[in-house]
Write a protein that holds these residues in place. Structure first.
Motif, PDB file in Angstrom:
ATOM      1  N   UNK A 159       0.840  -1.198   0.000  1.00 15.80           N
ATOM      2  CA  UNK A 159       0.000   0.000   0.000  1.00 15.80           C
ATOM      3  C   UNK A 159       0.871   1.242   0.000  1.00 15.80           C
ATOM      4  N   UNK A 160       0.512   2.168  -0.853  1.00 19.52           N
ATOM      5  CA  UNK A 160       1.255   3.416  -0.982  1.00 19.52           C
ATOM      6  C   UNK A 160       0.297   4.576  -0.792  1.00 19.52           C
ATOM      7  N   UNK A 161       0.688   5.522   0.085  1.00 24.76           N
ATOM      8  CA  UNK A 161      -0.148   6.713   0.265  1.00 24.76           C
ATOM      9  C   UNK A 161       0.436   7.844  -0.559  1.00 24.76           C
ATOM     10  N   UNK A 162      -0.283   8.313  -1.571  1.00 28.03           N
ATOM     11  CA  UNK A 162       0.241   9.347  -2.455  1.00 28.03           C
ATOM     12  C   UNK A 162       0.395  10.699  -1.764  1.00 28.03           C
ATOM     13  N   UNK A 163      -0.388  10.930  -0.713  1.00 24.72           N
ATOM     14  CA  UNK A 163      -0.284  12.205  -0.003  1.00 24.72           C
ATOM     15  C   UNK A 163       0.926  12.209   0.927  1.00 24.72           C
ATOM     16  N   UNK A 164       1.056  11.157   1.706  1.00 27.08           N
ATOM     17  CA  UNK A 164       2.175  11.082   2.635  1.00 27.08           C
ATOM     18  C   UNK A 164       3.454  10.569   1.975  1.00 27.08           C
ATOM     19  N   UNK A 165       3.337  10.122   0.723  1.00 31.30           N
ATOM     20  CA  UNK A 165       4.519   9.696  -0.041  1.00 31.30           C
ATOM     21  C   UNK A 165       5.295   8.593   0.654  1.00 31.30           C
ATOM     22  N   UNK A 166       4.576   7.627   1.144  1.00 30.91           N
ATOM     23  CA  UNK A 166       5.259   6.507   1.784  1.00 30.91           C
ATOM     24  C   UNK A 166       4.395   5.263   1.699  1.00 30.91           C
ATOM     25  N   UNK A 167       5.017   4.115   1.918  1.00 25.79           N
ATOM     26  CA  UNK A 167       4.239   2.882   2.017  1.00 25.79           C
ATOM     27  C   UNK A 167       3.648   2.785   3.422  1.00 25.79           C
ATOM     28  N   UNK A 168       2.672   1.927   3.563  1.00 22.96           N
ATOM     29  CA  UNK A 168       1.998   1.747   4.844  1.00 22.96           C
ATOM     30  C   UNK A 168       1.868   0.259   5.140  1.00 22.96           C
ATOM     31  N   UNK A 179      -5.829   5.896   4.054  1.00 18.86           N
ATOM     32  CA  UNK A 179      -4.640   6.064   4.894  1.00 18.86           C
ATOM     33  C   UNK A 179      -5.049   6.423   6.319  1.00 18.86           C
ATOM     34  N   UNK A 180      -4.553   5.659   7.280  1.00 13.37           N
ATOM     35  CA  UNK A 180      -4.912   5.853   8.683  1.00 13.37           C
ATOM     36  C   UNK A 180      -4.482   7.228   9.173  1.00 13.37           C
ATOM     37  N   UNK A 181      -3.413   7.744   8.607  1.00 16.48           N
ATOM     38  CA  UNK A 181      -2.873   9.015   9.068  1.00 16.48           C
ATOM     39  C   UNK A 181      -3.548  10.226   8.440  1.00 16.48           C
ATOM     40  N   UNK A 182      -3.717  10.211   7.107  1.00 14.80           N
ATOM     41  CA  UNK A 182      -4.168  11.436   6.464  1.00 14.80           C
ATOM     42  C   UNK A 182      -5.526  11.302   5.788  1.00 14.80           C
ATOM     43  N   UNK A 183      -6.059  10.097   5.724  1.00 17.23           N
ATOM     44  CA  UNK A 183      -7.382   9.940   5.138  1.00 17.23           C
ATOM     45  C   UNK A 183      -7.394   9.882   3.623  1.00 17.23           C
ATOM     46  N   UNK A 184      -6.228   9.960   3.000  1.00 16.66           N
ATOM     47  CA  UNK A 184      -6.183   9.902   1.542  1.00 16.66           C
ATOM     48  C   UNK A 184      -6.444   8.470   1.056  1.00 16.66           C
ATOM     49  N   UNK A 185      -6.862   8.349  -0.199  1.00 20.74           N
ATOM     50  CA  UNK A 185      -7.029   7.027  -0.787  1.00 20.74           C
ATOM     51  C   UNK A 185      -5.653   6.465  -1.122  1.00 20.74           C
TER      52      UNK A 185
END
Length: 826
Positions: A159-168, A179-185
């Motif tokens: 899983x990759x979060x495009x907003x936080x620019x990191x894998x999860x 994304x648990x942190x920022x809510x992005x898809x």
RNA sequence: GCCGGGGUGGCGGAACUGGUAGACGCGCCGGACUCAAAAUCCGGUGGCCGCGAGGCCGUGUGGGUUCGAUUCCCUCCCCCGGCACCA
């Protein structure tokens, strides 16, 4: 008699200073008596002001800990900071303020406010996960896991979060794609990442839950997350036996109902089995599936699709040919990536054949006949049309057919889990660097233990790079000699998930300054497992799962003797405002500061404990804190009005007054002690306070403002109030300390011992017995305690209006509940 | 859909292993104190009927077990949380 007003602002800072000067909360860890490790989930220093949630969690947790200490236990109550992580870094990216600077500042400010709570935190033993002295050992943990093969690097769809620019990690993806942190898809990407092999512990993580005292809810969440499925892998010969396909099922009892097999589009055997006539369509289908996002593919609403491969597998028991399909509802990532299709008894398979017009074979008859055939029957029942198994109970067949398949070499009993390995690398700056060096000759090489910590450089451009860790831009950090061959090499540019930091912090609290080893095993033997942990339920499958894994892994590597970190666990509820969660964007944040300025910290603590059921939480009410503040005033006035009772010059009398009022006070006193004791022990602060209120009310009843008291009465009243002060001490520590001194005692009240109650006094001589006639309460009577059933019955029959109610009718049955009620049936 | 938790006065919330439903508090009503108000202290307060004694109803719905059910069993409704083509 002068009136002294209760002024929390004068009392509270005074006593906190006294406690600090007296080193009151510095626990002697070596000389512990009945150790009680009272742990709160540590704080994330993302802002610099405490919010209501902090107070709602930490205040009651401290009350519980103070209660334990008053009961004579050695209590260790530490506090620290989970300081690495995304919020600080995102804040930095937004404002340009370095995360270390903002975090350090926030920590200082938070400690200052936390101290106003009057909690027993041992500030000599604190920690901060972003400091090299701490994360050195987080890195050590990584290396230990690496050496044991429990930390590994591999390419995988992640899983990759495009907003936080990191894998999860999977655990950080909510509702399938958020994304648990920022809510992005979030999206799936194929990347090479570091994992911890938590799946090795799936069974133990499940079974260990049977031995901890946790809320059922939380255990259920973890159990579901781990998702153990016990079943069987079945071998299917394809064509003339060149190829075979394995399917996984938890319901081998439906084997005769199989009408097709379905493979995931990514299944590796597809190319081998697909016939030339179908190759073009199958390839096209696979291409379509590849283009679909994970979300679209796994949507339960989507119409089922599939493509026939032209190939057939042989049914392991009947030898009949079974058509093999490719279908995107089959996931490559679960089980064997292939399923046996049983449309009659599986919802998804049913939908599939409905969409594609394939046959259905019913092999299990439900016990109840009113189930139609317009949907799958997934329950158990009687087996039909299943060769030698026909007539069996399906549960029976399940065991039997599994054994038969195993015996014939056509299957094996297997267990599959939903749990996946824990992805721990992050392409972010603000975390503990992964202590690995990549060498073109030696491959991945662990950093030597003596070279730890791998320090996180301060001077780095931490703006978000396109999918790359910011550290990768720092040559000073990246370029390093290979620890193995000495040639030029590059460091791993990623940092660890902050949940790695928090997976072991509770072990560090006992020896936070030890730079020789991560933890002190002797102290851990003495203080762990942690007797009581408290914190939010949102960590049920995150922190709480990871910490359990880490402890088990470290035990297996010979570093610990415990298997579970947290023996008892409670979750606080959430305080809302006007029915919704507080947040800055909603502009409905309650600031504790204003209320503490007005009513004091004790009132704020007490309100949060009295106004809500701790595990439930609820909606903030201004009237609530006003009410409890008024009650604390009432407590103060009670003691203040009777100050002369503790006058040294007054003669003290022993003995108890023998009056109705005195007996009543005596009874309420002991009942309050019993109630408050039981309720505080079980985190029921609202009812504990209710019991103390009853005692206060009774004291007011006993000594009305205008009345003079007899000396004997004075002694009882004094005892009642002193007891009341001690009961209140864990809840309103500052006020109680002041009252304890006002009533002539030496501080601190936290070491004054916990009051005991006399069960004999609670066994009053007379009890009220309720009289029921035909199940309805009709009267009540006072009778001596422990009167014989016969006597109770006789008295009830003659009592008050009971004879009139019975009106000469024959009493057919009499039930006597001793000291409680008598039920007459006519 | 599956799993877990929960539905109790105007409100927050109590009720041990089936045994007086609504503790404690808020709010409201009344009394005392006060020139008055606030604060404080005392009393009342589930609904309906009744002058009263008292009666009937009442813990989401409908049924059941029981002398007796907020508590146990079954049906259904609603709310919250988690998981979700996991085979």
């Amino acid at each position: 008699m002068t009136e002294h007003r209760y002024d929390p602002h004068a009392i509270e800072p005074k006593w906190r200073a006294e406690w600090e000067a007296g080193d009151l909360f510095r626990t002697d860890l070596e000389a512990a008596v009945n150790p009680c490790y009272a742990l709160v989930m540590f704080a994330y220093p993302s802002g610099d002001r405490l919010h209501v949630g902090h107070w709602y969690h930490y205040g009651p947790a401290d009350t519980w800990a103070r209660f334990q200490r008053m009961c004579g236990r050695s209590v260790f109550e530490p506090f620290g900071f989970d300081a690495f992580g995304l919020p600080a870094e995102n804040y930095a990216v937004r404002t340009g303020i370095h995360p270390k600077d903002s975090t350090d500042r926030n920590v200082v400010n938070m400690i200052e406010q936390l101290k106003t709570m009057g909690a027993m935190w041992d500030w000599e033993r604190t920690l901060n996960t972003s400091q090299p002295e701490y994360y050195k050992w987080t890195q050590w943990l990584f290396l230990e896991l690496y050496k044991a093969g429990l930390a590994y690097r591999r390419a995988a769809p992640v899983w990759w979060c495009p907003t936080d620019q990191t894998v999860l990690a999977n655990e950080q993806v909510l509702e399938g794609n958020v994304c648990e942190r920022c809510g992005a898809l979030v999206e799936k990407r194929g990347l090479t990442q570091w994992f911890f092999k938590i799946t090795d512990y799936a069974d133990e993580l499940l079974d260990g839950l049977d031995h901890v005292d946790w809320p059922i809810r939380t255990k259920t969440l973890q159990r579901n997350w781990i998702g153990r499925s016990i079943g069987v892998e079945i071998d299917w010969q394809v064509g003339d036996g060149e190829t075979s396909i394995k399917t996984f099922t938890t319901r081998p009892d439906t084997l005769y109902g199989v009408t097709f097999l379905a493979l995931a589009p990514e299944h590796s055997a597809l190319d081998d089995i697909v016939t030339d006539a179908h190759r073009a369509q199958v390839d096209a289908y696979r291409e379509r599936a590849r283009r679909l996002s994970e979300i679209e593919r796994t949507s339960t609403d989507a119409e089922k699709t599939g493509e026939f491969t032209g190939a057939y597998a042989l049914h392991p028991l009947t030898g009949e040919p079974v058509p093999i399909w490719v279908a995107d509802f089959v996931l490559a990532s679960y089980g064997t990536g292939a399923i046996q299709g049983v449309p009659a008894h599986d919802d998804r398979d049913f939908d599939f054949v409905r969409a594609l017009n394939l046959p259905i074979v019913w092999v299990i008859e439900p016990a109840s006949t009113d189930i139609g055939r317009d949907e799958a029957y997934t329950g158990h029942g009687t087996v039909v049309a299943s060769g030698p198994y026909t007539g069996m109970r399906s549960e029976e067949m399940l065991d039997q057919v599994t054994a038969d398949l195993v015996a014939k070499g056509q299957g094996k009993a297997t267990v599959h889990y939903r749990l996946r390995d824990w992805l721990i690398s992050r392409q972010r700056y603000w975390g503990a660097p992964i202590p690995i060096v990549h060498c073109s000759d030696c491959g991945e090489v662990p950093v030597g233990v003596h070279d730890l910590p791998v320090e996180l450089p301060y001077d780095v451009d931490f703006s978000l790079g396109a999918g790359k860790s910011p550290l990768e831009r720092s040559d000073a950090f990246m370029n390093v000699a290979c620890p193995s061959c000495g040639s030029e090499a590059r460091r791993d540019p990623d940092t660890m998930d902050t949940f790695v930091d928090s997976a072991w912090y509770f072990l560090r609290y006992l020896s936070p300054d030890d730079d020789e080893r991560p933890w002190n095993r002797d102290l851990i033997d003495r203080w762990c497992p942690i007797y009581q942990y408290s914190g939010g339920i949102e960590h049920a499958v995150l922190h709480l799962l990871y910490a359990r894994f880490m402890v088990k892994a470290m035990r297996d590597l010979g570093h610990l003797d415990i298997s579970e970190p947290f023996q008892r666990l409670v979750h606080q509820g959430t305080i809302t405002n006007r029915g919704t969660k507080m947040s800055k964007s909603r502009d409905n944040v309650i600031s504790p500061d204003n209320y503490i300025d007005e009513y004091g910290a004790d009132a704020f603590r007490a309100y949060l404990m009295f106004g809500f059921a701790f595990t439930e939480g609820g909606d903030w009410k201004d009237e609530g804190i006003k009410a409890i503040a008024a009650w604390l005033q009432r407590v103060w006035r009670l003691v203040d009005r009777h100050r002369d009772l503790w006058d040294e010059s007054a003669e003290r009398h022993g003995g108890l007054a023998d009056s109705e009022a005195a007996r009543s006070l005596q009874l309420v006193l002991h009942r309050s002690v019993k109630g408050a004791t039981e309720d505080l022990a079980s985190w029921q602060f609202n009812t504990a306070i209710a019991r103390i209120m009853e005692l206060v009310n009774e004291c007011y009843q006993y000594a009305p403002v205008e009345e003079t008291r007899e000396p004997d009465d004075a002694s009882l009243l004094r005892t009642a109030m002193e007891t009341m002060i001690r009961l209140l001490a864990p809840i309103a520590p500052h006020l109680s300390e002041e009252l304890w001194v006002v009533t002539g005692h030496q501080p601190p009240v936290v070491d004054a011992g916990w009051p005991e109650y006399d069960p004999e006094i609670l066994r009053t001589e007379e009890v009220t017995v309720v009289i029921q006639v035909n199940g309805k309460v009709r009267d009540e009577m006072r009778v001596p305690r422990d009167l014989s059933d016969e006597e109770v019955e006789a008295r009830a029959l003659a009592h008050g209006r009971i004879p009139a109610l019975l009106d000469g009718e024959q009493v057919r049955k009499v039930i006597v509940v001793p000291n409680k009620l008598v039920s007459l049936v006519v």
